[in-house]
Write a protein that holds these residues in place. Structure first.
Motif, short mmCIF file in Angstrom:
data_model
loop_
_atom_site.label_atom_id
_atom_site.label_comp_id
_atom_site.label_asym_id
_atom_site.label_seq_id
_atom_site.Cartn_x
_atom_site.Cartn_y
_atom_site.Cartn_z
N SER A 218 0.87 -1.11 -0.13
CA SER A 218 -0.01 0.07 -0.04
C SER A 218 0.89 1.24 0.11
CB SER A 218 -0.85 0.11 1.32
OG SER A 218 -0.24 0.29 2.31
N LYS A 219 2.22 1.07 0.39
CA LYS A 219 3.05 2.26 0.49
C LYS A 219 4.06 2.03 -0.85
CE LYS A 219 2.43 4.23 4.53
NZ LYS A 219 2.22 5.83 4.71
N TYR A 327 12.01 4.81 -1.24
CA TYR A 327 11.30 4.60 0.02
C TYR A 327 12.09 4.06 1.12
CZ TYR A 327 7.54 4.81 -3.46
OH TYR A 327 6.91 5.24 -4.69
N CYS A 337 7.24 -4.40 10.05
CA CYS A 337 6.94 -3.17 9.25
C CYS A 337 6.34 -2.35 10.30
CB CYS A 337 6.32 -3.14 8.12
SG CYS A 337 6.11 -1.80 7.26
N THR A 339 6.84 1.83 9.71
CA THR A 339 6.51 2.77 8.69
C THR A 339 7.28 2.94 7.53
OG1 THR A 339 8.09 4.42 9.76
CG2 THR A 339 5.97 4.73 10.65
N ILE A 340 6.84 3.49 6.63
CA ILE A 340 7.50 3.58 5.25
C ILE A 340 7.38 5.16 4.67
CG2 ILE A 340 7.84 2.73 2.86
CD1 ILE A 340 6.54 0.11 3.63
N THR A 342 7.75 7.73 1.78
CA THR A 342 7.39 7.80 0.32
C THR A 342 8.38 8.82 -0.36
OG1 THR A 342 5.67 9.34 0.33
CG2 THR A 342 5.10 6.92 0.43
N GLU A 345 7.32 12.24 0.73
CA GLU A 345 7.64 12.51 2.43
C GLU A 345 9.15 12.81 2.54
OE1 GLU A 345 4.20 10.02 4.60
OE2 GLU A 345 6.06 8.90 3.88
N GLY A 354 8.43 8.31 7.35
CA GLY A 354 7.20 8.24 7.10
C GLY A 354 6.05 8.04 7.90
N ARG A 355 5.05 7.34 7.67
CA ARG A 355 3.90 7.33 8.32
C ARG A 355 3.47 5.70 8.33
NH1 ARG A 355 2.47 11.62 5.09
NH2 ARG A 355 2.15 13.76 6.45
N PRO A 357 1.45 2.28 7.84
CA PRO A 357 0.63 1.56 7.23
C PRO A 357 -0.96 1.36 8.19
CG PRO A 357 1.99 -0.12 7.67
CD PRO A 357 2.63 1.06 7.97
N ARG A 417 4.94 12.79 10.40
CA ARG A 417 5.98 11.91 9.98
C ARG A 417 6.83 11.59 10.90
NH1 ARG A 417 5.28 15.86 5.48
NH2 ARG A 417 6.30 17.21 6.88
#
Length: 526
Positions: A218-219, A327, A337, A339-340, A342, A345, A354-355, A357, A417
């Motif tokens: 999704s990321k 990423y 996992c 955060t990831i 992008t 970001e 990042g934020r 999922p 973030r």
């Protein structure tokens, strides 16, 4: 723990992302039935090679130093090994330890062992003989699969051992048909990195949940049927997760036993890779290859890094070289996992992670275990759908209100973030002032003359601790390094000592081994 509502949200998010990425798609009825049976019989780890084999049997599934294998060929080899292991009595209740570099043998041992119902333990290829013996004894390994080069380290272990040539012989002499279903599924055990102590086993039961792979998808826009180069060692969480994700997507997985930056660029071109997974130090070495910008990397859409700190300077150089494809993955052995970040970001907040999922919660707590305001550094606590339930030897991570401590310090910015400021046990108190080494390390790494930097605290009679910087640099003096920090940060954050090195000691996952820095607790060298 993750609530039912958040778990349902994570599953739905994962399902949508998996369909969009091509992990789930139309299949002929017979292939669909065979894939469902493999997942039910062997669990996700054992079925990791079976699922793409039923969907895309003739597609190239793996490219390594020995050549290529189709998904069908790879899964038949895994079946044959599972049947051979079963004939030797391996099954439910056993633990197969895997001490292998990145190549087909690791995947065959992983899937083959899981298809017998045994648990699978991934061992660090940097272990010396005493560390290997300790991990094998503590984790209850009953069979060890290892590369030929690790034979000396494995000598003296009182258990059956299988080398690379043994695997090939077993596979050649066994039936490649799917083995019968075991009576149960073993667990998957990844060892912690050991950078802050003795490596510990973090087991996870095999889960059919789509929350973890779907959360990543999704990321990060990985897509099925493409090609992915995975550089981090597969015994590490980032490498293993990426490799299994590639298999699930039906993408060609490109592996090399040893990392060589120029060879990676050759592979990216030759296999027309659309994605590259590399720890930050690997990215740095790739970007240092002469002529990197002249290479044909036009198909490269995703460069995912993680496993260690990505400083803002390196992130900026990667974005400039590869475009908006970077990423930044943040996770841990215990939480998976978290955060990831992008490309957008990273452009807005360089160095952030990042934020989270869907289904994952991140909180920054102060010493009173209460959330702190944005911009304030505190301890990172998380809840994820794939978090572990405790170490194999007993015990776990600290918890507050159902959230688990990661062991890192960080802060949330105004946009929500996450920024990781360092390990909680790395914080330095000098003259009563708290110093987070990550802030100083990022500043040093951003200097054009400094390639790598690490900052530690060492004993000081007057201040309790003082800062010592270890830098890899050319043409700079100690005063140059100190002056750069003094011009940008408060006086108490300026390192008193500066030590120049040819390279920083790192583990195979790219993390700096601060305990291995020369005289890290004593007087400055030279």
């Amino acid at each position: 723990m993750v609530t039912r509502t958040r778990m349902i949200s994570a599953e739905l998010n994962g399902l949508r992302a998996a369909v969009r990425a091509g992990m789930i798609g139309p299949m002929p009825p017979r292939a669909l039935a065979a894939a469902a049976r493999a997942l039910r019989w062997y669990g996700p780890l054992g079925a990791a090679t079976a699922l793409p084999a039923h969907r895309f049997p003739g597609r190239t599934g793996l490219a390594d130093d020995r050549g290529t294998l189709t998904f069908g060929e790879l899964d038949r080899r895994c079946n044959a090994l599972a049947n051979a292991l079963r004939s030797r009595g391996v099954g439910v209740g056993d633990t197969v330890g895997i001490l292998c570099r990145n190549h087909r043998g690791l995947l065959e041992a992983m899937s083959g062992a899981a298809k017998t119902g045994a648990s699978v333990l991934f061992l660090n290829t940097d272990f010396a003989a005493p560390q290997l013996r300790d991990a094998v004894d503590r984790e209850g390994v009953t069979v060890l699969v290892h590369d030929d080069e690790f034979a000396a380290a494995a000598d003296g272990l009182d258990l059956p051992r299988l080398t690379e040539s043994d695997l090939d012989d077993l596979i050649a002499g066994a039936d490649g048909a799917p083995p019968p279903a075991p009576s149960g599924h073993g667990s998957m055990v990844i060892l912690t990195s050991g950078t802050s102590g003795r490596p510990k086993g973090a087991p996870r039961p095999q889960s059919r949940s789509l929350a973890l792979p779907g959360g990543i998808l999704s990321k990060v826009p990985f897509r099925g049927g493409e090609a992915m180069f995975v550089g981090p060692p597969l015994f590490h969480g980032l490498g293993l997760t990426s490799a299994v994700l590639a298999l699930g997507l039906g993408s060609t997985l490109v592996l090399r036993r040893r990392f060589d930056a120029e060879r990676v660029l050759d592979d990216l071109e030759a296999h027309r890779c659309t994605s590259l997974v590399a720890v930050p130090v690997m990215l740095s070495r790739i970007l240092a290859v002469p002529g990197v910008r002249t290479r044909d990397l036009s198909r490269l859409r995703v460069v995912m890094t993680g496993g260690a700190r990505l400083d803002a300077g390196l992130g900026g150089r990667a974005l400039a070289a590869f475009g908006p494809s970077l990423y930044n993955f943040y996770g841990s052995t215990e939480a998976s996992c978290i955060t990831i970040a992008t490309p957008d970001e990273l452009a807005a907040a360089p160095g952030c992670v990042g934020r989270p999922p869907a289904g994952t919660t991140v909180a920054i707590l102060g010493d009173d275990d209460r959330p702190v305001p944005p911009g304030t550094i505190g301890r990172i606590f998380v809840d994820t759908p794939a978090r572990f339930g405790g170490y194999t030897g007993g015990g776990g991570k600290d918890e507050v209100g159902g959230l688990m401590a990661v062991g890192d310090l960080g802060h949330l910015d105004g946009g929500g973030r996450l920024h990781v400021d360092g390990r909680a046990d790395d914080m330095i108190v000098s003259g009563g002032e708290n110093v987070h080494p990550g802030e100083v390390e990022d500043l040093l790494a951003a200097h054009p003359g400094i390639g790598e930097a690490a900052v530690v605290g060492v004993p000081d009679e007057e201040f309790g601790q003082r800062l010592r910087a270890y830098v890899v640099a050319a043409g700079l003096t100690r005063d140059d390094v100190r002056g750069h920090v003094a011009a940008n940060l408060a006086r108490h954050k300026v390192p008193r000592d500066v030590v120049f090195l040819d390279a920083l000691p790192r583990n195979p996952a790219g993390k700096v081994l601060k305990h291995a820095l020369p005289d890290a607790a004593g007087p400055p060298p030279g």
